[in-house]
Design a protein around this motif. Structure first.
Motif, PDB file in Angstrom:
ATOM      1  N   HIS A   1     -50.753   0.640  35.493  1.00 53.17           N
ATOM      2  CA  HIS A   1     -50.064  -0.472  36.139  1.00 53.17           C
ATOM      3  C   HIS A   1     -49.516  -1.469  35.123  1.00 53.17           C
ATOM      4  CE1 HIS A   1     -49.180  -2.588  39.873  1.00 53.17           C
ATOM      5  NE2 HIS A   1     -49.494  -3.716  39.267  1.00 53.17           N
ATOM      6  N   ILE A   2     -50.299  -1.755  34.072  1.00 54.10           N
ATOM      7  CA  ILE A   2     -49.844  -2.728  33.069  1.00 54.10           C
ATOM      8  C   ILE A   2     -49.218  -2.044  31.857  1.00 54.10           C
ATOM      9  CG2 ILE A   2     -51.591  -4.386  33.800  1.00 54.10           C
ATOM     10  CD1 ILE A   2     -53.153  -3.725  31.248  1.00 54.10           C
ATOM     11  N   MET A   3     -49.142  -0.714  31.880  1.00 53.49           N
ATOM     12  CA  MET A   3     -48.539   0.071  30.801  1.00 53.49           C
ATOM     13  C   MET A   3     -49.176  -0.218  29.448  1.00 53.49           C
ATOM     14  SD  MET A   3     -44.482  -0.048  31.789  1.00 53.49           S
ATOM     15  CE  MET A   3     -44.092   1.085  30.463  1.00 53.49           C
ATOM     16  N   ASN A   4     -50.480  -0.357  29.445  1.00 51.42           N
ATOM     17  CA  ASN A   4     -51.195  -0.654  28.202  1.00 51.42           C
ATOM     18  C   ASN A   4     -52.478   0.158  28.169  1.00 51.42           C
ATOM     19  OD1 ASN A   4     -52.396  -1.702  25.922  1.00 51.42           O
ATOM     20  ND2 ASN A   4     -51.954  -3.823  26.431  1.00 51.42           N
ATOM     21  N   PHE A   5     -52.553   1.133  27.260  1.00 55.76           N
ATOM     22  CA  PHE A   5     -53.722   1.989  27.154  1.00 55.76           C
ATOM     23  C   PHE A   5     -54.600   1.611  25.962  1.00 55.76           C
ATOM     24  CE2 PHE A   5     -50.596   4.283  29.580  1.00 55.76           C
ATOM     25  CZ  PHE A   5     -51.348   4.849  30.596  1.00 55.76           C
TER      26      PHE A   5
ATOM     27  N   GLY B   1     -38.372   5.791  37.165  1.00 55.34           N
ATOM     28  CA  GLY B   1     -38.943   6.151  38.466  1.00 55.34           C
ATOM     29  C   GLY B   1     -40.410   6.516  38.405  1.00 55.34           C
ATOM     30  N   VAL B   2     -40.809   7.237  37.346  1.00 49.18           N
ATOM     31  CA  VAL B   2     -42.216   7.641  37.208  1.00 49.18           C
ATOM     32  C   VAL B   2     -43.112   6.418  37.055  1.00 49.18           C
ATOM     33  CG1 VAL B   2     -43.868   8.895  35.769  1.00 49.18           C
ATOM     34  CG2 VAL B   2     -41.622   9.887  36.239  1.00 49.18           C
ATOM     35  N   GLN B   3     -42.669   5.446  36.245  1.00 51.17           N
ATOM     36  CA  GLN B   3     -43.477   4.240  36.054  1.00 51.17           C
ATOM     37  C   GLN B   3     -43.535   3.403  37.328  1.00 51.17           C
ATOM     38  OE1 GLN B   3     -45.523   3.329  33.697  1.00 51.17           O
ATOM     39  NE2 GLN B   3     -46.019   1.513  34.903  1.00 51.17           N
ATOM     40  N   VAL B   4     -42.435   3.357  38.068  1.00 56.68           N
ATOM     41  CA  VAL B   4     -42.448   2.627  39.342  1.00 56.68           C
ATOM     42  C   VAL B   4     -43.461   3.264  40.284  1.00 56.68           C
ATOM     43  CG1 VAL B   4     -41.094   2.056  41.387  1.00 56.68           C
ATOM     44  CG2 VAL B   4     -40.086   1.800  39.121  1.00 56.68           C
ATOM     45  N   LEU B   5     -43.518   4.602  40.288  1.00 53.41           N
ATOM     46  CA  LEU B   5     -44.528   5.294  41.092  1.00 53.41           C
ATOM     47  C   LEU B   5     -45.929   4.909  40.619  1.00 53.41           C
ATOM     48  CD1 LEU B   5     -45.282   7.415  43.220  1.00 53.41           C
ATOM     49  CD2 LEU B   5     -45.086   9.168  41.420  1.00 53.41           C
ATOM     50  N   GLY B   6     -46.108   4.809  39.292  1.00 52.27           N
ATOM     51  CA  GLY B   6     -47.406   4.378  38.752  1.00 52.27           C
ATOM     52  C   GLY B   6     -47.758   2.966  39.174  1.00 52.27           C
TER      53      GLY B   6
ATOM     54  N   PRO C   1     -43.839  -5.318  24.775  1.00 51.68           N
ATOM     55  CA  PRO C   1     -42.427  -4.949  24.956  1.00 51.68           C
ATOM     56  C   PRO C   1     -42.193  -3.864  26.002  1.00 51.68           C
ATOM     57  CG  PRO C   1     -42.941  -5.151  22.626  1.00 51.68           C
ATOM     58  CD  PRO C   1     -44.241  -5.241  23.357  1.00 51.68           C
ATOM     59  N   ALA C   2     -43.076  -2.856  26.075  1.00 52.15           N
ATOM     60  CA  ALA C   2     -42.833  -1.720  26.972  1.00 52.15           C
ATOM     61  C   ALA C   2     -42.686  -2.165  28.427  1.00 52.15           C
ATOM     62  CB  ALA C   2     -43.965  -0.704  26.847  1.00 52.15           C
ATOM     63  N   ILE C   3     -43.613  -2.995  28.884  1.00 48.30           N
ATOM     64  CA  ILE C   3     -43.554  -3.408  30.293  1.00 48.30           C
ATOM     65  C   ILE C   3     -42.368  -4.343  30.547  1.00 48.30           C
ATOM     66  CG2 ILE C   3     -45.072  -5.434  30.120  1.00 48.30           C
ATOM     67  CD1 ILE C   3     -46.301  -4.506  32.798  1.00 48.30           C
ATOM     68  N   VAL C   4     -41.994  -5.128  29.540  1.00 50.53           N
ATOM     69  CA  VAL C   4     -40.824  -6.013  29.680  1.00 50.53           C
ATOM     70  C   VAL C   4     -39.547  -5.173  29.811  1.00 50.53           C
ATOM     71  CG1 VAL C   4     -39.420  -7.761  28.550  1.00 50.53           C
ATOM     72  CG2 VAL C   4     -41.917  -7.907  28.435  1.00 50.53           C
ATOM     73  N   ILE C   5     -39.425  -4.144  28.979  1.00 47.91           N
ATOM     74  CA  ILE C   5     -38.231  -3.292  29.001  1.00 47.91           C
ATOM     75  C   ILE C   5     -38.125  -2.544  30.335  1.00 47.91           C
ATOM     76  CG2 ILE C   5     -37.175  -1.240  27.979  1.00 47.91           C
ATOM     77  CD1 ILE C   5     -38.339  -2.188  25.272  1.00 47.91           C
ATOM     78  N   VAL C   6     -39.246  -1.938  30.764  1.00 45.41           N
ATOM     79  CA  VAL C   6     -39.221  -1.164  32.012  1.00 45.41           C
ATOM     80  C   VAL C   6     -38.987  -2.079  33.213  1.00 45.41           C
ATOM     81  CG1 VAL C   6     -40.562   0.332  33.544  1.00 45.41           C
ATOM     82  CG2 VAL C   6     -40.652   0.671  31.075  1.00 45.41           C
ATOM     83  N   THR C   7     -39.577  -3.278  33.191  1.00 43.65           N
ATOM     84  CA  THR C   7     -39.355  -4.224  34.286  1.00 43.65           C
ATOM     85  C   THR C   7     -37.888  -4.649  34.334  1.00 43.65           C
ATOM     86  OG1 THR C   7     -41.620  -5.044  34.048  1.00 43.65           O
ATOM     87  CG2 THR C   7     -40.104  -6.408  35.306  1.00 43.65           C
ATOM     88  N   ALA C   8     -37.301  -4.901  33.164  1.00 46.46           N
ATOM     89  CA  ALA C   8     -35.882  -5.265  33.107  1.00 46.46           C
ATOM     90  C   ALA C   8     -35.012  -4.120  33.620  1.00 46.46           C
ATOM     91  CB  ALA C   8     -35.496  -5.637  31.683  1.00 46.46           C
ATOM     92  N   ALA C   9     -35.397  -2.885  33.261  1.00 43.74           N
ATOM     93  CA  ALA C   9     -34.641  -1.724  33.738  1.00 43.74           C
ATOM     94  C   ALA C   9     -34.753  -1.586  35.256  1.00 43.74           C
ATOM     95  CB  ALA C   9     -35.149  -0.457  33.051  1.00 43.74           C
ATOM     96  N   THR C  10     -35.938  -1.863  35.781  1.00 43.18           N
ATOM     97  CA  THR C  10     -36.127  -1.813  37.241  1.00 43.18           C
ATOM     98  C   THR C  10     -35.271  -2.871  37.926  1.00 43.18           C
ATOM     99  OG1 THR C  10     -38.408  -1.057  36.886  1.00 43.18           O
ATOM    100  CG2 THR C  10     -37.844  -1.874  39.081  1.00 43.18           C
ATOM    101  N   LEU C  11     -35.173  -4.038  37.310  1.00 42.26           N
ATOM    102  CA  LEU C  11     -34.303  -5.083  37.843  1.00 42.26           C
ATOM    103  C   LEU C  11     -32.854  -4.613  37.872  1.00 42.26           C
ATOM    104  CD1 LEU C  11     -33.869  -7.995  38.833  1.00 42.26           C
ATOM    105  CD2 LEU C  11     -33.721  -8.694  36.422  1.00 42.26           C
ATOM    106  N   MET C  12     -32.464  -3.866  36.840  1.00 45.38           N
ATOM    107  CA  MET C  12     -31.105  -3.322  36.803  1.00 45.38           C
ATOM    108  C   MET C  12     -30.865  -2.356  37.958  1.00 45.38           C
ATOM    109  SD  MET C  12     -29.189  -4.550  34.448  1.00 45.38           S
ATOM    110  CE  MET C  12     -27.930  -3.276  34.406  1.00 45.38           C
ATOM    111  N   ILE C  13     -31.888  -1.565  38.299  1.00 36.24           N
ATOM    112  CA  ILE C  13     -31.764  -0.645  39.439  1.00 36.24           C
ATOM    113  C   ILE C  13     -31.508  -1.430  40.717  1.00 36.24           C
ATOM    114  CG2 ILE C  13     -33.002   1.025  40.878  1.00 36.24           C
ATOM    115  CD1 ILE C  13     -34.500   1.904  38.398  1.00 36.24           C
ATOM    116  N   VAL C  14     -32.268  -2.511  40.893  1.00 39.20           N
ATOM    117  CA  VAL C  14     -32.106  -3.330  42.097  1.00 39.20           C
ATOM    118  C   VAL C  14     -30.714  -3.957  42.138  1.00 39.20           C
ATOM    119  CG1 VAL C  14     -32.967  -5.350  43.337  1.00 39.20           C
ATOM    120  CG2 VAL C  14     -34.579  -3.785  42.238  1.00 39.20           C
TER     121      VAL C  14
END
Length: 246
Positions: free
Chosen positions: A187-191, A17-22, A200-213
């Motif tokens: 936004h791109i989760m890359n500092f 949720g925090v990353q989606v807000l980001g 990998p981080a953005i792929v994992i979080v995006t996949a998790a967000t898809l799971m929420i949907v």
């Protein structure tokens, strides 16, 4: 299925949720602020450079002979604030800068020249507050090698990064760019310095967000099914009561 759908939906939503807000905030910042202002185009001036005098120009063949380099991988002729320059790059990646009129190897520009070139590349109400030499380019410049940083006193705190040998503007930065860049990194989760979104981080979080949907759709489908079943049951009961009364 309902219990597992609720469990997955709740905990995955809590984690990402925090990353989606980001993502949403980053998207808002990047769409609300014109990219031209972020780049500092409103303060960008085009220096009036004298055209290259071809009669005075040292040919590339002669320049290579004068430079005494046999491993040149590329040669670039640049018309810069300090005049025409041959930039010779070796196969190993090292670069050399040569006066294209005399063929002589040139040194880094000095402070007074850096100030003059910075003023040539700037327009606006701000004053040139400081000119500093940086042996190692700072992270925000997003370039490598030594350079000069020119800071202006305008509202955006404009900063110009100048090539230490040619005096050219390599990048423009400001406080607005700093704000934009922070949200872009979120936004791109890359500092890191690469600014790549293929990690990998953005792929994992995006996949998790898809799971929420997906689990949300499952919960919605079950809820609609239960509500519809309840509605039909109440209607059937009402019909039976109506018949009983008659």
């Amino acid at each position: 299925m309902l219990r597992w759908s609720i469990w997955f939906h709740k905990w995955i939503a809590l984690i990402v949720g925090v990353q989606v807000l980001g993502w949403v905030l980053g998207g808002l910042i990047m769409t609300a602020i014109p990219i031209e202002k972020v780049h500092g185009d409103q303060h960008a001036a085009t220096p009036a450079l004298a055209p290259i005098d071809l009669k005075k120009l040292v040919s590339l063949e002669k320049q290579l002979a004068l430079a005494d380099q046999t491993d040149v991988a590329s040669a670039t002729l640049k018309n810069t604030p300090r005049g025409p320059i041959w930039v010779l790059k070796s196969a190993a990646g090292s670069e050399g800068w040569w006066n294209a009129y005399t063929g002589e190897n040139i040194d880094e520009i000095k402070g007074p020249d850096a100030r003059r070139y910075a003023l040539m590349a700037y327009k606006g109400a701000g004053k040139l507050a400081a000119v500093d030499y940086e042996e190692t380019a700072p992270k925000e410049a997003q370039v490598s090698g030594p350079l000069w940083r020119a800071s202006f006193s305008d509202a955006e705190h404009t900063r110009l990064y100048l090539d230490a040998f040619t005096g050219e503007v390599l990048s423009r930065r400001s406080s607005l760019w700093g704000l934009y860049d922070v949200f872009y990194q979120i936004h791109i989760m890359n500092f890191g310095a690469s600014r790549s979104y293929n990690h990998p981080a953005i792929v994992i979080v995006t996949a998790a967000t898809l799971m929420i949907v997906l689990t949300g759709f499952v919960l919605l489908w079950i809820k609609i099914g239960r509500d519809l079943a309840g509605l039909l049951a109440r209607r059937s009961q009402a019909l039976r009561l109506g018949r009983a009364k008659t």
